[in-house]
Design a protein around this motif. Structure first.
Motif, PDB file in Angstrom:
ATOM      1  N   GLU A 189     -23.357  28.981  44.047  1.00 51.73           N
ATOM      2  CA  GLU A 189     -23.040  28.966  45.470  1.00 51.73           C
ATOM      3  C   GLU A 189     -24.201  28.515  46.342  1.00 51.73           C
ATOM      4  O   GLU A 189     -24.015  27.741  47.285  1.00 51.73           O
ATOM      5  CB  GLU A 189     -22.595  30.368  45.908  1.00 51.73           C
ATOM      6  N   ARG A 241     -20.999  18.849  39.519  1.00 50.65           N
ATOM      7  CA  ARG A 241     -22.439  19.015  39.366  1.00 50.65           C
ATOM      8  C   ARG A 241     -22.929  18.096  38.247  1.00 50.65           C
ATOM      9  O   ARG A 241     -22.391  18.116  37.136  1.00 50.65           O
ATOM     10  CB  ARG A 241     -22.797  20.464  39.016  1.00 50.65           C
ATOM     11  N   TRP A 266     -15.399  18.567  43.885  1.00 50.87           N
ATOM     12  CA  TRP A 266     -16.499  19.436  43.432  1.00 50.87           C
ATOM     13  C   TRP A 266     -17.030  18.911  42.113  1.00 50.87           C
ATOM     14  O   TRP A 266     -16.268  18.504  41.231  1.00 50.87           O
ATOM     15  CB  TRP A 266     -16.013  20.872  43.224  1.00 50.87           C
ATOM     16  N   GLY A 290     -18.588  16.699  47.690  1.00 48.65           N
ATOM     17  CA  GLY A 290     -18.745  18.011  47.070  1.00 48.65           C
ATOM     18  C   GLY A 290     -19.449  17.963  45.732  1.00 48.65           C
ATOM     19  O   GLY A 290     -19.360  18.902  44.938  1.00 48.65           O
ATOM     20  N   ASP A 338     -25.335  24.541  47.017  1.00 42.24           N
ATOM     21  CA  ASP A 338     -24.340  23.579  47.510  1.00 42.24           C
ATOM     22  C   ASP A 338     -24.966  22.382  48.215  1.00 42.24           C
ATOM     23  O   ASP A 338     -24.400  21.289  48.200  1.00 42.24           O
ATOM     24  CB  ASP A 338     -23.359  24.267  48.465  1.00 42.24           C
ATOM     25  N   THR A 339     -26.104  22.582  48.870  1.00 42.44           N
ATOM     26  CA  THR A 339     -26.741  21.481  49.597  1.00 42.44           C
ATOM     27  C   THR A 339     -28.028  21.015  48.932  1.00 42.44           C
ATOM     28  O   THR A 339     -28.783  20.232  49.515  1.00 42.44           O
ATOM     29  CB  THR A 339     -27.050  21.897  51.055  1.00 42.44           C
TER      30      THR A 339
END
Length: 262
Positions: free
Chosen positions: A243, A138, A136, A179, A246-247
């Motif tokens: 949430e 970002r 995960w 992720g 995510d894509t």
């Protein structure tokens, strides 16, 4: 719903302006935050206490010089020591200098490329392995409308911001199976202290009010003659870490009052 809201975030250039607004928004959402910028150690310590008291999250501060690869490595190491591995990287730090390309000083070119583009690459390179191991991550790159269009006298800035948009897309592709998302936010005119001298100059020269001068300045580029508040960039950053994003990856997201729609 804000998922993964306890993930540590590193926000470069976060002692003022857009970066500080992003840091406040992430901390308010529950993220531990590593502040970074040109503030002196005492001011950095005050900001840390403010964040801890206001939001109840861990907070670190670094004044690492990200014009060098070594400074970027120092910032990553200091973040790891203060908060753990970086899960959210916000490359916000940026500088500007204006001159015609044929008169552009070499030292200003190198400095702008170093802060606005190379630092984003080095920091991403150094934190993504931990993100991949965690499954995960970002990466949010604060680019500019000048990552999509050009303006005269901004050769280095436009080159760096176009490069940052390209880097964002590469990071998105390379990590799509891990992720990790990477996106670029491209603000137009943002209401920060940096634009006030330009507003004041127009108001003085043309004998109009500050609000009229602001609309005149912004309206030269944007069909919507209103500035964006820094908190709006913070809110978009928080969304990209949540949430429902995510894509959402590899995107170039203008927040520019219609500037790039023309």
């Amino acid at each position: 719903m804000q998922r993964n809201n306890n993930k540590p975030a590193l926000v470069t250039g976060s002692t003022s302006g857009i970066g500080l607004a992003i840091a406040h928004t992430l901390a308010r959402g529950g993220h531990p935050v590593m502040l970074h910028g040109l503030a002196d150690p005492q001011s950095g310590a005050r900001l840390q206490r403010e964040f801890a008291d206001s939001y109840g999250v861990s907070c670190g501060f670094s004044d690492a010089d990200i014009t060098t690869e070594g400074g970027c490595q120092q910032l990553v190491a200091e973040t790891r020591e203060a908060l753990g591995n970086t899960a959210i990287l916000v490359n916000n730090a940026g500088i500007q200098f204006t001159a015609a390309a044929h008169e552009f000083p070499a030292e200003q070119w190198h400095r702008i490329i170093a802060v606005n583009l190379s630092a984003a690459f080095f920091l991403a390179r150094d934190v993504i392995p931990d993100m991949r191991a965690e499954g995960w991550g970002r990466v949010v790159n604060v680019a500019s409308v000048h990552g999509m269009v050009a303006s005269a006298n901004k050769a280095a800035y436009c080159a760096a911001k176009h490069g940052l948009v390209g880097l964002t897309k590469v990071l998105a592709l390379e990590n799509a199976d891990s992720g990790i998302t990477a996106n670029a936010i491209c603000p137009g005119w943002v209401e920060t202290p940096l634009i006030q001298p330009q507003i004041d100059a127009i108001a003085s020269t043309e004998g109009i009010t500050g609000d009229e001068a602001r609309a005149r300045l912004v309206g030269e580029k944007q069909p919507m003659p209103r500035t964006t508040h820094p908190e709006a960039i913070g809110a978009l950053t928080l969304y990209l870490c949540g949430e429902f994003a995510d894509t959402l990856t590899g995107a170039t997201l203008p927040v520019d009052g219609g500037w790039t729609a023309q």
